[in-house]
Motif scaffolding. Structure first.
Motif, mmCIF file in Angstrom:
data_model
loop_
_atom_site.group_PDB
_atom_site.id
_atom_site.type_symbol
_atom_site.label_atom_id
_atom_site.label_comp_id
_atom_site.label_asym_id
_atom_site.label_seq_id
_atom_site.Cartn_x
_atom_site.Cartn_y
_atom_site.Cartn_z
ATOM 1 N N TYR A 1 8.095 -2.674 13.222
ATOM 2 C CA TYR A 1 9.357 -2.642 12.475
ATOM 3 C C TYR A 1 9.713 -1.194 12.127
ATOM 4 C CZ TYR A 1 8.064 -7.529 11.771
ATOM 5 O OH TYR A 1 7.680 -8.822 11.960
ATOM 6 N N ASP A 2 10.985 -0.846 12.251
ATOM 7 C CA ASP A 2 11.399 0.527 11.987
ATOM 8 C C ASP A 2 12.039 0.723 10.615
ATOM 9 O OD1 ASP A 2 10.524 1.640 14.422
ATOM 10 O OD2 ASP A 2 12.204 0.659 15.435
ATOM 11 N N CYS A 3 12.181 -0.318 9.848
ATOM 12 C CA CYS A 3 12.750 -0.168 8.508
ATOM 13 C C CYS A 3 11.619 0.022 7.500
ATOM 14 C CB CYS A 3 13.603 -1.385 8.150
ATOM 15 S SG CYS A 3 15.053 -1.538 9.220
ATOM 16 N N ARG A 4 11.933 0.715 6.424
ATOM 17 C CA ARG A 4 10.913 1.058 5.432
ATOM 18 C C ARG A 4 11.308 0.569 4.043
ATOM 19 N NH1 ARG A 4 8.508 1.338 9.207
ATOM 20 N NH2 ARG A 4 7.589 3.096 10.297
ATOM 21 N N VAL A 5 10.278 0.341 3.234
ATOM 22 C CA VAL A 5 10.494 -0.064 1.842
ATOM 23 C C VAL A 5 10.037 1.053 0.922
ATOM 24 C CG1 VAL A 5 10.032 -1.819 0.084
ATOM 25 C CG2 VAL A 5 9.999 -2.452 2.512
ATOM 26 N N THR A 6 10.815 1.356 -0.111
ATOM 27 C CA THR A 6 10.419 2.313 -1.135
ATOM 28 C C THR A 6 10.427 1.600 -2.477
ATOM 29 O OG1 THR A 6 11.557 4.058 0.099
ATOM 30 C CG2 THR A 6 10.979 4.554 -2.188
ATOM 31 N N GLY A 7 9.350 1.710 -3.220
ATOM 32 C CA GLY A 7 9.305 1.145 -4.568
ATOM 33 C C GLY A 7 9.790 2.189 -5.562
ATOM 34 N N THR A 8 10.659 1.800 -6.479
ATOM 35 C CA THR A 8 11.204 2.787 -7.412
ATOM 36 C C THR A 8 11.516 2.171 -8.772
ATOM 37 O OG1 THR A 8 12.956 4.437 -7.754
ATOM 38 C CG2 THR A 8 13.601 2.389 -6.668
#
Ligand code: APR
Length: 311
Positions: free
Chosen positions: A58-65
């Motif tokens: 998968y090329d999408c990313r998750v960022t926790g903020t």
């Protein structure tokens, strides 16, 4: 074209699943936002999901903020910030606590992401999406509530189970508020084009309608510490996807009515077309007298809760 950005407000049970499905469908990069007390939770879920992206590529990313500035520029925002039900509670019992959270969330959306298409999932659904739109002052076509896709999905599942047939061929629609008097339109349901009323006896149909209406409570009774999260996440993603990909799907959702169905100034579950323009159309199928009466009963419950909301 740039990659789309998906802001998820609330990184709990539904929020985490939303992030996972968004990545698996390559819908865009995900900003998973929660309050500072849950910083480890969203950073952990982000890292965990990013680490699975290698497995299937998968090329999408998750960022926790925990910083609203990171949510700015989101194309779509899905709100699951709020407390879920415990056994014995109605969705209305969540009003006070979740309204407090929604005030904070809606004000921040107004400030940081006024151009997003915003889907609310927090309960009590129809009152929370009403508060969201009033406080955020986003245009009415850019604010919807997710309930109908989930309620319809539950209904279709019970129909397919009862018939022992594929769920793919079940076409159905559940109208009204996200509560125990929602209105599954049995008369309009078809299976492979054949009317459902010709396939199941009346008592079976009534049992399916009842189980659909109490579908959320059945899950709360099983989980005991919270409410459903897999099917709600998938349902909200189908709405986000229709917007992001301009699919123009006709999906049941809580939209602001201005005279349709004889309702003015309230969010209520009806079939809408969702495309790049947000809520592009509100559909108004012909209803018979008993369907109209059932819908009116559902509206009166929604109205009672919404009218108790002090903004
Ligand atoms: N801003 C952002 N997130 C918040 C805020 C806030 N002001 N207040 C609470 N949250 C977060 C919590 O920290 C928690 O991580 O919302 C998250 C909610 O997650 P869960 O408790 O796991 O609840 P979930 O099952 O995801 O359901 C969320 O959706 O279906 C509805 O009734 C359900 O209202 C509930 C909501």
């Amino acid at each position: 074209t740039r990659k789309k950005k998906i802001g998820l407000i609330g990184g709990g049970q539904i929020g985490g699943n939303l992030a996972l499905i968004a990545v698996q469908k390559s819908l865009g990069d995900v900003m998973l936002f929660d309050i500072p007390a849950a910083e480890g939770l969203v950073k952990g879920k982000a890292l965990d999901i990013n680490q699975l992206s290698a497995v299937d590529g998968y090329d999408c990313r998750v960022t926790g903020t925990t910083d609203w500035k990171d949510v700015a520029g989101s194309d779509v925002i899905i709100i699951t910030a709020g407390v879920p039900r415990k056994p014995g509670m109605s969705r209305e019992d969540l009003l006070d606590i979740n309204l407090k959270i929604m005030r904070d969330v809606a004000a921040n959306i107004k400030q940081h992401a006024p151009n997003a298409f915003v889907i609310n999932v927090a309960n009590p659904l129809d009152a929370m999406v009403f508060a969201l739109q009033k406080i955020s002052e986003l245009p009415k076509h850019m604010v919807v509530g997710m309930a109908g896709v989930l309620d319809t999905s539950r209904f279709k599942f019970f129909v397919a189970e009862a018939l022992g047939s594929s769920i793919r061929d079940v076409e159905a629609l559940v109208l009204g508020g996200h509560g125990d008097d929602m209105v599954p339109l049995v008369r309009h349901t078809t299976v492979g084009g054949v009317p459902l009323t010709e396939l199941l006896p009346q008592d079976k149909l009534e049992a399916i309608v009842k189980r659909t209406r109490e579908g959320g409570a059945e899950l709360v009774g099983l989980y005991k510490t919270g409410s459903a999260y897999f099917a709600p996440a998938s349902s909200a993603i189908s709405m986000a996807e229709s917007f992001l990909l301009d699919r123009k799907r006709i999906l049941p959702a809580a939209a602001l009515l201005e005279g349709q169905y004889g309702i003015n100034g309230y969010f209520f579950g009806v079939p809408v077309q969702i495309g790049a323009g947000g809520v592009e159309k509100i559909l108004t199928p012909q209803l018979n007298d008993s369907e109209k009466a059932a819908l009116e009963k559902s509206f009166q419950s929604v109205k009672k809760t919404v009218d108790s909301v002090k903004l």
